[in-house]
Design an enzyme around this catalytic site. Structure first.
Site, PDB file in Angstrom:
ATOM      1  N   ASN A 443       0.826  -1.191   0.000  1.00 18.01           N
ATOM      2  CA  ASN A 443       0.000   0.000   0.000  1.00 18.01           C
ATOM      3  C   ASN A 443       0.872   1.258   0.000  1.00 18.01           C
ATOM      4  OD1 ASN A 443      -2.640   1.499   0.557  1.00 18.01           O
ATOM      5  ND2 ASN A 443      -1.358   2.177   2.278  1.00 18.01           N
ATOM      6  N   GLU A 444       0.776   2.008  -1.070  1.00 17.94           N
ATOM      7  CA  GLU A 444       1.281   3.384  -1.156  1.00 17.94           C
ATOM      8  C   GLU A 444       2.781   3.565  -0.965  1.00 17.94           C
ATOM      9  OE1 GLU A 444      -1.144   5.840   1.399  1.00 17.94           O
ATOM     10  OE2 GLU A 444      -2.802   5.794   0.007  1.00 17.94           O
ATOM     11  N   VAL A 445       3.589   2.533  -1.130  1.00 13.54           N
ATOM     12  CA  VAL A 445       5.018   2.752  -0.895  1.00 13.54           C
ATOM     13  C   VAL A 445       5.651   3.551  -2.043  1.00 13.54           C
ATOM     14  CG1 VAL A 445       7.236   1.716  -0.375  1.00 13.54           C
ATOM     15  CG2 VAL A 445       5.159   0.695   0.573  1.00 13.54           C
ATOM     16  N   SER A 496      -0.273  -0.226  -4.741  1.00 21.48           N
ATOM     17  CA  SER A 496      -1.471   0.564  -5.007  1.00 21.48           C
ATOM     18  C   SER A 496      -1.308   1.878  -4.266  1.00 21.48           C
ATOM     19  CB  SER A 496      -2.722  -0.155  -4.506  1.00 21.48           C
ATOM     20  OG  SER A 496      -3.881   0.580  -4.846  1.00 21.48           O
TER      21      SER A 496
END
Ligand code: BMA
Length: 744
Positions: A443-445, A496
Site C-alpha cells: 500500500n502506497e510505498v 497501489s
C-alpha cells in the site's frame, strides 16, 4: 519390514475391537494456558488464541484501552517480554506414531518456544505458520510447553541502531520506529484510524498433529484451461512423508500410487470437469464451487484426507497503454467488470476476538448492498480462512495486498527470506479461493517514496537513498513476483496506487488513491473532477453513532475539544474538516449529538458524489473502492460501519449507490441528466419515474421506459432545470417493483 509390522499390529486391534485408525489426528492445545510478565513469576489464566492485552484485561490488570484515554496507560505493555505456558498429558500409546508435529497457526511475533525445557522454535513473523516435529521430545505423562514473547521494540531497536539510517513509517506513533523491521500487522504500531498497542500472543490456534507414514501438506487445484465444455485442472498434492514408502492417493475417483521419500513430495493428478458450471462474482450468477476429495491411504489404511474446493472462473487484469494513458480493469469470465466495494481493515485491534459470526455478517452485508470487491489492505493481516470462504460463497472478489504499507523496508537477506516464507505460507493457504483476483505488493510505498518528502525529512544521503530504493525494487518488483509466479497464476501489481493524485494527467493512468479531499485542499467537487482509471481509495471521515461514543466517552467529554474526543481522532487533519464540510452541506450543528449525525450525513454525501462520479465515467474508470469499510476500535474514521457493527448513514445509502443497476441523477450546468448504469450481464428494460418539486409546491411527474445493454452506461433523460427547482426523486422500476430510489 516396518510397514509389515504395522499391518500386523492393526489386524491385532481389529480383532480385539480397539480403535484401528491410523488416521492423522489433531489434538487442540488451546486450553489451560497461563501467562506472566517476564521476571515476575506471577502466573495468571490466559486465553489462547489471544494476545497479552486481552489477557491483562481479563485479569483486571489493565483498563480497556478503547475507553477514554486508557491507551496511554497501557503503552508500557509493549516494552515487556511475556511468557505463556501450559502442560498437557499424553498416554504412551499416543506417542506411538511415526510423526508428531506441534503446529502454531500464528505467533505474534517474536517467540521462543520450548517443549519440556528444549528450545524447538524461534518465531519472528506473525504471518507465518510454524510446524515442528516434536515426537522425540514428547513423553508419556506430563509435558511442558512454554512460549516466551520478546518485545518487538527490544528485538528491533538494536537493528535500527546498526542500520545507520531510519526507515520511514509515518503512521507509527513513536519517534524510533521499528515497524518496518517487524513482520507484524503494521496497524498495531498506530494508524490514522487506530490506536497503538503492540500486541504479543498465540493469536491463532495451536495443536499437535500425529500421523503415520505421511500426511497431506497442501492441495493446490490449478485451473489449466476452462471452456463451457470442459475444465482441465491439476491437483498438485504435497505429501509430507515421515519416511520413504509407497502410498495410495484417491483424488475424486482417480487412484494414484506414489513412491515418496522422507519430507515433502509432490504428486500431480490431472482432472477434468465436463460441462463445468462457473463461479461468478456477486450479481453475475451463481457462486458454483466443486469439492475435490483427496484421500491418502496405504495398503487400505486410511492416513489422511482433505476436501479441496475450487470455483472455476477466469481472471485477467488489463493494464494496457491506450490513447489517454493506461487502463486498469478486471475481466472475469470474459466480461469486463466494474468493481464496487471498499477497503477492508482488520475488524479489531485484538484479532483473536473477531468471531466467525463477525466475518459472516460483514461479508453477507457487503454482498447484500451490491458490493462485488473488497481490498484486503496491506497494513493489516492476511485474513482468516473464514473470510475468504465467505467471499467465495458471496461472490465478493478480493484484491489481496501483501502486508506492507506506507513505509520503507530493510533489504538484508534474513528479512527477505522471512518475507519469502511468509509469501509461500499465505499464497499456498489462499490460492484455491476463486474470490482472490489480485495480489498486490504493498500500500502506497511507491507514491510515498516519490511524493511524501521523505528524502528531505530524513536527510538521507544519496547512497542511503539509493540503497533504500533498491531494496524496495528488489523485494516488490523482483523477489515477491518471481516467487509468486512459481506458486500461482493470478495477476500481481507492485503497489497501489500506481498513479499519484497530484497532477491532472495522472488520472489517466491505472490505479489511483484520490486524497485531494481530506489530505489535500479540494472540496467535494474534487471527487467529480478527479476520476482515475480504477479508484482503489478515497474517503471522508465521520463519527460513529452516539451509542458507540457513549461506550468510550463519558457525557462530560461529548465535545470536539475534549481530551477523549481529541484522543480518539487519530488523523493529523483533526475534526476541523468534518465540521467545515458538515456546516457547508447540512448547516450549523445544534448539539454534539446533532454534529455526530451531520458528520455521518456529510460523509454519505461525499461518498455519493464520488461513487456517482466514478460510475458515470464507466469505461474510463472501472472500479470504486472507498476507504474504508470497517473499524478496528471505536472512534471517528472513514469507516461505513463501526467496530461494534453499527452502520453509519453512508452504509444505509450504499444499497442505492452500489445497486448493480441504477439510475444516477446528476447536473451538467443547468441540465438535469439521468443516466442508467447497468453493471449486470443482462439487458435491462424498465421504467423511470421522476418527480420534481419546485419552491411553489408544484410537482412534475414523468414516467418513461428506459433500457440498456448489459455492462453499459446510457443517458436516459435530460431536462433544463427550472428556476424554482427544489428537489426531486427518481425511481427505477424493474419487473414492476421499485428497484432503486434516489433523491436529489
Ligand atoms: C490511505 C490508506 C491508509 C490511511 C488512509 C487515510 O491512503 O492507505 O494508509 O489510513 O489513507 O489516511
Amino acid at each position: 519390514m516396518r510397514k509389515f509390522n504395522r499391518v500386523l499390529v492393526i489386524s491385532f486391534f481389529i480383532f480385539f475391537g480397539c480403535d484401528t485408525s491410523e488416521k492423522l489426528t489433531r489434538s487442540d492445545l488451546n486450553d489451560h494456558w497461563e501467562f506472566t510478565q517476564d521476571g515476575k513469576d506471577t502466573w495468571r489464566k490466559a486465553t489462547v488464541p489471544g494476545v497479552v492485552h486481552t489477557d491483562l484485561m481479563a485479569n483486571n490488570m489493565i483498563p480497556h484501552p478503547w475507553i477514554g484515554t486508557n491507551e496511554l496507560k497501557v503503552l508500557w505493555v509493549e516494552n515487556e517480554n511475556w511468557i505463556y505456558r501450559k502442560s498437557f498429558t499424553l498416554q504412551k500409546a499416543e506417542l506411538d506414531r511415526d510423526a508428531i508435529d506441534l503446529v502454531f497457526e500464528g505467533l505474534d511475533t517474536y517467540a521462543d518456544v520450548t517443549l519440556n525445557g528444549k528450545l524447538i522454535l524461534s518465531a519472528d513473523n506473525m504471518f507465518r505458520r510454524w510446524r515442528t516435529n516434536v515426537k522425540d521430545l514428547l513423553k508419556a505423562g506430563e509435558n511442558e510447553l512454554q512460549v516466551k514473547f520478546s518485545s518487538p521494540l527490544k528485538v528491533n531497536l538494536p537493528r535500527l541502531d546498526t542500520l545507520g539510517y531510519e526507515l520511514p513509517a509515518p503512521n507509527e506513533t513513536v519517534e524510533r520506529k521499528v515497524s518496518p523491521f517487524t513482520r507484524k500487522a503494521p496497524y498495531h504500531f498506530g494508524w490514522d484510524w487506530g490506536l497503538r498497542l503492540v500486541t504479543s500472543g498465540i493469536w491463532r490456534p495451536v495443536y499437535l498433529e500425529s500421523y503415520d507414514v505421511a500426511r497431506i501438506e497442501n492441495v493446490q487445484l490449478a485451473q489449466k484451461s476452462l471452456s463451457d465444455r470442459v475444465a482441465k485442472l491439476e491437483a498438485v498434492i504435497s505429501i509430507d512423508a515421515a519416511s520413504a514408502s509407497v502410498i495410495d492417493l484417491l483424488v475424486m475417483d482417480i487412484k494414484v500410487q506414489a513412491k515418496v521419500t522422507k519430507g515433502i513430495n509432490e504428486v500431480i493428478v490431472p482432472l477434468e470437469i465436463v460441462n463445468p458450471k462457473r463461479w461468478w462474482s456477486n450479481g453475475w450468477g451463481e457462486q458454483n464451487m466443486y469439492e475435490i476429495p483427496v484421500t491418502l491411504t496405504q495398503e487400505g489404511i486410511h492416513l489422511d484426507e482433505e476436501v479441496a474446493k475450487i470455483g472455476l472462473r477466469t481472471v485477467e487484469l488489463i493494464q494496457e497503454a491506450d490513447s489517454i494513458g493506461e487502463s486498469f480493469y478486471f475481466i472475469i469470465n470474459g466480461q469486463p467488470l466494474f468493481a464496487r466495494g471498499a477497503n477492508y481493515i482488520p475488524q479489531s485491534h485484538f484479532l483473536p476476538s473477531v468471531k466467525d459470526e463477525d466475518y459472516e455478517k460483514l461479508i453477507k452485508d457487503a454482498s447484500d448492498i451490491g458490493m462485488n470487491m473488497l481490498r484486503v489492505w496491506g497494513g493489516g493481516i492476511y485474513e482468516n480462512d473464514r473470510f475468504y470462504e465467505l467471499c467465495d460463497e458471496h461472490g465478493i472478489l478480493v484484491w489481496q495486498d501483501f502486508m506492507f504499507a506506507c513505509s520503507m523496508y530493510p533489504g538484508d537477506s534474513a528479512f527477505i527470506e522471512n518475507v519469502e516464507r511468509e509469501v509461500i505460507d499465505n499464497v499456498k493457504r489462499l490460492r484455491n479461493h476463486p474470490s482472490i483476483v489480485l495480489w498486490n505488493g504493498n500500500n502506497e510505498v511507491d507514491v510515498a517514496w516519490n511524493n511524501w518528502g521523505w528524502q528531505k525529512q530524513f536527510k538521507f544521503s544519496a547512497q542511503d537513498s539509493t540503497k533504500i530504493w533498491n531494496d524496495y525494487v528488489y523485494l516488490f518488483r523482483d523477489r515477491i513476483p518471481t516467487l509468486l509466479g512459481q506458486l500461482d497464476d493470478r495477476p500481481y501489481t507492485t503497489t497501489s496506487p500506481l498513479s499519484n493524485w497530484g497532477r491532472p494527467e495522472n488520472y489517466n493512468y491505472a490505479s489511483m488513491h484520490y486524497w485531494g479531499v481530506w489530505h489535500g485542499p479540494d472540496d467535494f467537487d474534487g471527487y467529480r473532477k478527479n476520476v482515475g482509471r480504477f479508484m482503489s481509495e478515497y474517503g471522508f471521515q465521520s463519527f460513529p453513532s452516539m451509542e458507540t461514543i457513549a461506550y468510550f466517552a463519558d457525557s462530560s467529554e461529548w465535545r470536539l475539544d475534549s481530551d477523549v474526543m481529541k484522543h480518539h481522532q487519530k488523523s493529523y487533519i483533526g475534526n476541523g474538516m468534518i465540521a467545515e464540510q458538515s456546516r457547508k452541506y447540512f448547516g450549523e450543528a445544534t448539539s454534539f449529538e446533532d454534529f455526530v449525525l451531520k458528520s455521518q450525513q456529510t460523509q454519505a454525501k461525499a461518498m455519493q458524489i464520488a461513487i456517482d462520479a466514478h460510475r458515470l465515467k464507466r469505461g474510463h474508470c472501472w472500479g470504486t473502492l472507498f476507504w474504508q469499510l470497517n473499524d478496528c476500535w471505536p472512534g471517528p474514521s472513514w469507516s461505513a460501519v463501526d467496530v461494534f457493527g453499527r452502520k453509519k448513514v453512508l452504509y444505509e445509502e450504499l444499497t442505492s449507490l452500489y445497486a448493480p443497476v441504477a439510475l444516477i441523477p446528476h447536473w451538467e450546468a443547468d441540465q438535469l441528466v439521468i443516466s442508467l448504469v447497468n453493471d449486470s450481464l443482462d439487458k435491462i428494460e424498465g421504467t423511470m419515474e421522476l418527480t420534481l418539486l419546485d419552491t411553489s409546491g408544484e410537482e412534475t411527474n414523468l414516467s418513461l421506459p428506459v433500457s440498456s445493454d448489459k455492462n453499459s452506461l446510457v443517458e436516459v433523460h435530460r431536462i433544463t432545470r427550472s428556476k424554482n427547482f427544489q428537489n426531486g426523486v427518481v425511481k427505477l422500476i424493474l419487473d414492476e417493483k421499485i428497484s432503486v430510489i434516489r433523491t436529489f
